[in-house]
Enzyme design. Structure first.
Site, short mmCIF file in Angstrom:
data_model
loop_
_atom_site.label_atom_id
_atom_site.label_comp_id
_atom_site.label_asym_id
_atom_site.label_seq_id
_atom_site.Cartn_x
_atom_site.Cartn_y
_atom_site.Cartn_z
N TYR A 1 56.90 -33.38 -61.64
CA TYR A 1 57.73 -32.92 -60.51
C TYR A 1 59.12 -33.55 -60.55
O TYR A 1 60.12 -32.90 -60.29
CB TYR A 1 57.06 -33.22 -59.17
N ARG B 1 45.58 -24.76 -45.04
CA ARG B 1 45.90 -23.45 -44.49
C ARG B 1 44.73 -22.50 -44.36
O ARG B 1 44.85 -21.47 -43.70
CB ARG B 1 47.01 -22.79 -45.32
N ARG C 1 49.94 -27.48 -37.07
CA ARG C 1 51.10 -27.68 -37.95
C ARG C 1 52.31 -26.86 -37.53
O ARG C 1 53.40 -27.07 -38.04
CB ARG C 1 50.71 -27.30 -39.38
N ASP D 1 50.17 -36.11 -49.11
CA ASP D 1 50.54 -35.38 -50.32
C ASP D 1 50.90 -36.37 -51.42
O ASP D 1 51.29 -37.51 -51.13
CB ASP D 1 51.71 -34.43 -50.07
O1 CP3 Z 1 42.67 -31.27 -48.05
C1 CP3 Z 1 43.29 -31.94 -48.89
O2 CP3 Z 1 43.11 -31.80 -50.11
C2 CP3 Z 1 44.19 -33.08 -48.39
C3 CP3 Z 1 45.52 -33.13 -48.61
C4 CP3 Z 1 46.31 -32.85 -49.87
C5 CP3 Z 1 47.51 -32.11 -49.83
N1 CP3 Z 1 48.09 -32.18 -51.06
C6 CP3 Z 1 48.04 -31.44 -48.64
C7 CP3 Z 1 48.98 -30.33 -48.83
C8 CP3 Z 1 46.13 -33.31 -51.18
C9 CP3 Z 1 44.99 -34.10 -51.76
C10 CP3 Z 1 47.28 -32.88 -51.91
C11 CP3 Z 1 47.52 -33.24 -53.32
C12 CP3 Z 1 48.53 -32.50 -54.08
N2 CP3 Z 1 49.77 -32.11 -53.69
C13 CP3 Z 1 48.37 -32.17 -55.44
C14 CP3 Z 1 47.18 -32.50 -56.27
C15 CP3 Z 1 46.05 -31.57 -55.95
C16 CP3 Z 1 46.15 -30.22 -56.61
O3 CP3 Z 1 46.17 -29.24 -55.88
O4 CP3 Z 1 46.14 -30.18 -57.84
C17 CP3 Z 1 49.54 -31.53 -55.86
C18 CP3 Z 1 49.80 -30.96 -57.23
C19 CP3 Z 1 50.43 -31.50 -54.76
C20 CP3 Z 1 51.80 -30.93 -54.70
C21 CP3 Z 1 51.84 -29.86 -53.68
N3 CP3 Z 1 52.01 -30.09 -52.33
C22 CP3 Z 1 51.65 -28.46 -53.85
C23 CP3 Z 1 51.44 -27.77 -55.18
C24 CP3 Z 1 51.69 -27.88 -52.57
C25 CP3 Z 1 51.46 -26.42 -52.20
C26 CP3 Z 1 52.70 -25.68 -51.93
C27 CP3 Z 1 52.36 -24.38 -51.21
O5 CP3 Z 1 52.89 -24.21 -50.10
O6 CP3 Z 1 51.60 -23.58 -51.73
C28 CP3 Z 1 51.92 -28.91 -51.64
C29 CP3 Z 1 52.00 -28.77 -50.19
C30 CP3 Z 1 50.73 -29.13 -49.49
N4 CP3 Z 1 50.08 -30.32 -49.64
C31 CP3 Z 1 50.03 -28.33 -48.56
C32 CP3 Z 1 48.93 -29.08 -48.13
C33 CP3 Z 1 47.90 -28.70 -47.09
C34 CP3 Z 1 50.45 -26.95 -48.09
C35 CP3 Z 1 51.62 -27.06 -47.18
C36 CP3 Z 1 51.39 -26.58 -45.79
O7 CP3 Z 1 50.25 -26.44 -45.32
O8 CP3 Z 1 52.42 -26.36 -45.12
#
Ligand code: CP3
Length: 358
Positions: A165, A45, A54, A90
């Protein structure tokens, strides 16, 4: 399309291949031309071009569209000139793929419809096989083709973080249900984590076999545990997940938040690189880890909002501390925050390259 080669660790990498990149070399504690840099959550984002593609597509759906995954993964590489791409997906994608009813709620995170609390709930967790995630294999192949010499990092969530989770039913601050299960029914906890280790390991293996040059196991929330609990209830399961790619010639990065006390144990789980968050200096991390591990980190993501002079000073310090490590990959101590000015990331990348050039 040629099948990606998996030469033995001793085979010389051809120059210009991702296997010869500074990122892979730093991970292997070999000499580099300059400190490699990438950012956790570099795709996402903070980038207007990400928000544009997206638009109207739910997160999990976007992860199943190989062309879209390819575009989103490449965006930060083009823009910042970073030394690696992190696969856009993810940690809950493999759980979704085996049929767990969950969603990623914007601004919240993964939410699980029916939390896992008792033995019969485990029946919902079946083994993950490559044919359940064809879109992952396809996206990795597309990306490896596009990236050329730039390495792609595959990833998975570690058993503890995934379990958190599943057991809580969503994001959690104190992990109370997770800890209650771990301590109240250690046998069920073990059975759950063994299943999750298979799923994580298979997810890493799919990406490595399709051509990813390195992998990262995210145990984001394991810093909530003591050393004793990590050893007793978690370490062997993370080790099993990492072991799934041990023979595939991909360096393994093992990262968590608030894991200063666990760094050594996380390395011993079977990683070549230990990720360090911003609460522990790289100097202290290297003292705790010894000569057998490279380190990754560890700029505080909040510092990206500080005046450039303060940020520059800190980046230079981290590069300098990293020189004392057996291998150093520059990164943040945790993910890029969505509100960050992406131009600052581009500038940090250039600065790391400039001050670290050998
Ligand atoms: O650039 C990157 O790092 C690549 C992609 C990536 C995503 N999630 C995309 C994503 C990676 C490596 C992850 C891993 C992930 N997902 C972790 C481990 C990394 C960390 O941050 O500790 C965890 C705990 C998750 C679970 C998760 N998924 C969370 C906490 C969230 C955020 C929720 C929010 O909206 O704040 C997600 C959603 C997510 N995964 C987004 C992205 C880009 C945001 C959603 C969106 O853009 O609509």
């Amino acid at each position: 399309m040629p099948t990606p080669a998996s030469p033995s660790a001793s085979a010389p990498a051809e120059p210009g291949s991702p296997r010869h990149s500074d990122l892979v070399r730093a991970a292997r504690r070999q000499p580099v031309t300059r400190t490699p840099v990438w950012f956790m959550r570099q795709a996402g984002r903070s980038l207007p071009e990400y928000r544009a593609v997206r638009e109207g597509i739910p997160m999990l759906e976007s992860c199943m569209q190989p062309e879209l995954v390819t575009e989103i993964t490449l965006q930060p590489v083009r823009r910042h000139g970073v030394d690696a791409a992190i696969f856009f997906s993810d940690i809950v994608v493999p759980l979704k793929a085996i049929g767990v009813d969950l969603d990623i709620v914007p601004g919240v995170g993964p939410v699980v419809a029916q939390p896992i609390r008792e033995a019969r709930d485990l029946d919902r967790l079946v083994d993950l096989t490559a044919d359940q995630v064809p879109y992952i294999t396809e996206a990795v192949r597309l990306l490896v083709d596009e990236l050329g010499p730039i390495p792609l990092i595959g990833f998975a969530g570690a058993p503890f973080t995934l379990a958190s989770y599943l057991v809580e039913g969503g994001p959690s601050k104190n992990h109370v249900q997770t800890k209650a299960l771990m301590h109240g029914d250690p046998e069920l906890w073990d059975a759950l984590c063994a299943k999750l280790a298979q799923i994580s390991g298979a997810f890493l293996r799919v990406q490595a076999q399709a051509g990813a040059s390195a992998v990262q196991l995210f145990d984001s929330w394991v810093g909530a545990l003591s050393r004793a609990d990590y050893v007793r209830h978690v370490q062997r399961h993370s080790a099993a997940a990492l072991d799934a790619v041990r023979h595939l010639d991909v360096p393994r990065i093992h990262f968590g938040v608030g894991t200063g006390e666990l760094l050594r144990l996380m390395g011993e789980a079977g990683a070549e690189v230990v990720g360090v968050d911003y609460r522990v200096s790289l100097t202290d991390a290297v003292a705790r880890l010894g000569p057998d591990y490279a380190v990754q980190g560890n700029l505080d993501p909040a510092l990206l909002f500080a005046p450039w002079e303060a940020l520059e000073r800190r980046v230079r310090e981290i590069v300098e501390e990293g020189r004392q490590a057996p291998g150093h990959i520059f990164n943040l101590g945790h993910g890029v925050l969505p509100e960050v000015d992406p131009d600052v990331l581009t500038r940090v990348t250039a600065l790391v390259h400039e001050v670290s050039a050998r």
